[in-house]
Design a protein around this motif. Structure first.
Motif, short mmCIF file in Angstrom:
data_model
loop_
_atom_site.label_atom_id
_atom_site.label_comp_id
_atom_site.label_asym_id
_atom_site.label_seq_id
_atom_site.Cartn_x
_atom_site.Cartn_y
_atom_site.Cartn_z
N ALA A 1 0.84 -1.21 0.00
CA ALA A 1 0.00 0.00 0.00
C ALA A 1 0.88 1.25 0.00
O ALA A 1 0.59 2.22 -0.71
N HIS A 2 1.96 1.23 0.78
CA HIS A 2 2.87 2.39 0.80
C HIS A 2 3.56 2.60 -0.54
O HIS A 2 3.77 3.74 -0.96
N ILE A 3 3.91 1.52 -1.21
CA ILE A 3 4.54 1.65 -2.53
C ILE A 3 3.55 2.26 -3.52
O ILE A 3 3.91 3.15 -4.29
N LEU A 4 2.29 1.82 -3.48
CA LEU A 4 1.28 2.36 -4.41
C LEU A 4 0.98 3.83 -4.11
O LEU A 4 0.63 4.61 -4.99
N HIS A 5 1.12 4.20 -2.84
CA HIS A 5 0.82 5.56 -2.38
C HIS A 5 2.01 6.51 -2.61
O HIS A 5 1.84 7.72 -2.68
#
Ligand code: SAH
Length: 351
Positions: A181-185
């Protein structure tokens, strides 16, 4: 050639990439260059890392840096929903193919990708097809983000929202899901807004507590599915370990600590959780927790249950609307291709 997890660049956070390039004796900026190539430009080959010296590219080339999830099949629905089945590889010496699914959903202003976090699921929700599959393990971080990347490439369109509502229980694969999720964000990646990323859990309380403690910025959804504490356990095993009253307590703590609404999902099953008494209890919950309620008509016929009629849905929904609760009927996009909620694994999946 054996590729160790360490050598896979896809799925690494920026700080993990920094450590990786440092260990190779490379300058720090290589990490952000690589992060951008992988997560913004969705590079499929190291040849696309044009700012990298050839020799460095050659070293990485030997290391299986950019694995991809092969698409086994895809099926397009009349409503524009498209279901993609991926081969997530093999487990140990087992010959069984590990198939997972991601779904492309379209609405006037959104392009949403619904992704899987596990192969199968250890939970056994009586209404959900994924629960009937053999559980074969957690997905790696790269296997989670790659579902999104692959769908963007195939559809040739940008994604606006990502929901962790495919196969599996995201909060049983907490670290990989949160890292993904952090990578996508991340602004150097797809830069998806944190509120455009929703993680849905059947109610794994320790992970929800961790999510609150770490003040994760993503939307949290809880699959409530029953408003009666004595009956929820009959349709969701997870309730026996993490009972409804405790779950609601932690949901309240989420809304207060992070000053946000929580989303409750409620799958409507006639004769099980749609009676007037169920609606009244749901109203009570809705009034005691700052929330938004998404109603989903049952999409399977497991246990001999059936889909609610339009009249039944309307009656149930009207009780909630009369109480001024923010209630939405999510409908069943992709139902004709078995891509709707709870249908993943129904057709085409191997056990
Ligand atoms: N394990 C997580 C992520 C899966 S989300 C969770 O439970 O939240 C899948 C969503 O689809 C959940 O909100 C669930 O309640 C809903 N669902 C499962 N089976 C369904 C079915 N047969 N019909 C309609 N919705 C279903």
């Amino acid at each position: 050639m054996i590729v160790t997890e360490e050598q896979v660049l896809k799925g690494k956070s920026l700080s993990e990439l920094e450590r990786f390039f440092e260990a190779l004796g490379q300058p720090r900026f290589r990490a952000s260059q690589a992060f951008r190539r992988i997560n913004r430009h969705l590079a499929q080959s190291l040849d696309e890392f044009t700012e990298f010296p050839k020799a460095l590219r050659a070293t990485l080339a030997d290391q299986g840096a950019l694995p991809e999830l092969p698409v086994v099949k895809s099926v397009l629905s009349e409503d524009g929903t498209e279901r993609f089945v991926f081969d997530a590889g093999h487990l140990g010496r087992s010959e069984a193919v590990r198939e997972i699914e991601a779904v492309w959903l379209v609405s006037p202003r959104r392009r949403t990708v619904c992704i899987s976090s596990q192969v199968g699921c250890t939970l056994n929700c009586r209404f959900c097809a994924t629960g009937t599959m053999v559980y074969r393990g957690n997905l790696e971080t790269w296997q989670i983000v790659d579902q999104v990347y692959e769908l963007i490439r195939r559809k040739g369109e940008a994604v606006t929202n990502v929901v962790f509502m495919g196969m599996g229980e995201p909060f049983h694969n907490y670290e990989n899901v949160i890292r993904a999720a952090h990578i996508l964000h991340h602004p150097e990646g797809l830069n998806l807004g944190a509120r455009h990323i929703t993680i849905s859990t059947a109610g794994v309380i320790p992970s929800i507590e961790r999510f609150i403690k770490d003040r994760e910025p993503f939307n949290l959804a809880i699959s409530l599915n029953h408003a009666n504490a004595a009956e929820r356990g009959a349709i969701m095993d997870v309730d026996r370990k993490y009972p409804l009253d405790k779950l609601l307590e932690v949901a309240r703590r989420y809304t207060r600590t992070l000053d946000r609404k929580i989303t409750f999902e409620y799958v409507m099953i006639p004769d099980v959780n749609m009676g007037p008494e169920n609606a009244a209890r749901l109203v009570k919950i809705g009034r005691s927790v700052r929330c938004k309620i998404n109603l989903i008509p049952l999409n399977t016929n497991l246990q001999g249950w059936r889909r609610p009629t339009a009249a039944e849905i309307e009656e149930f929904q009207s009780t909630l609307l009369d109480a001024d609760l923010p209630v939405f009927n999510r409908g069943s996009p992709g139902k004709d291709i078995d891509a709707a909620c709870g249908m993943l694994a129904l057709a085409g999946a191997t056990t």
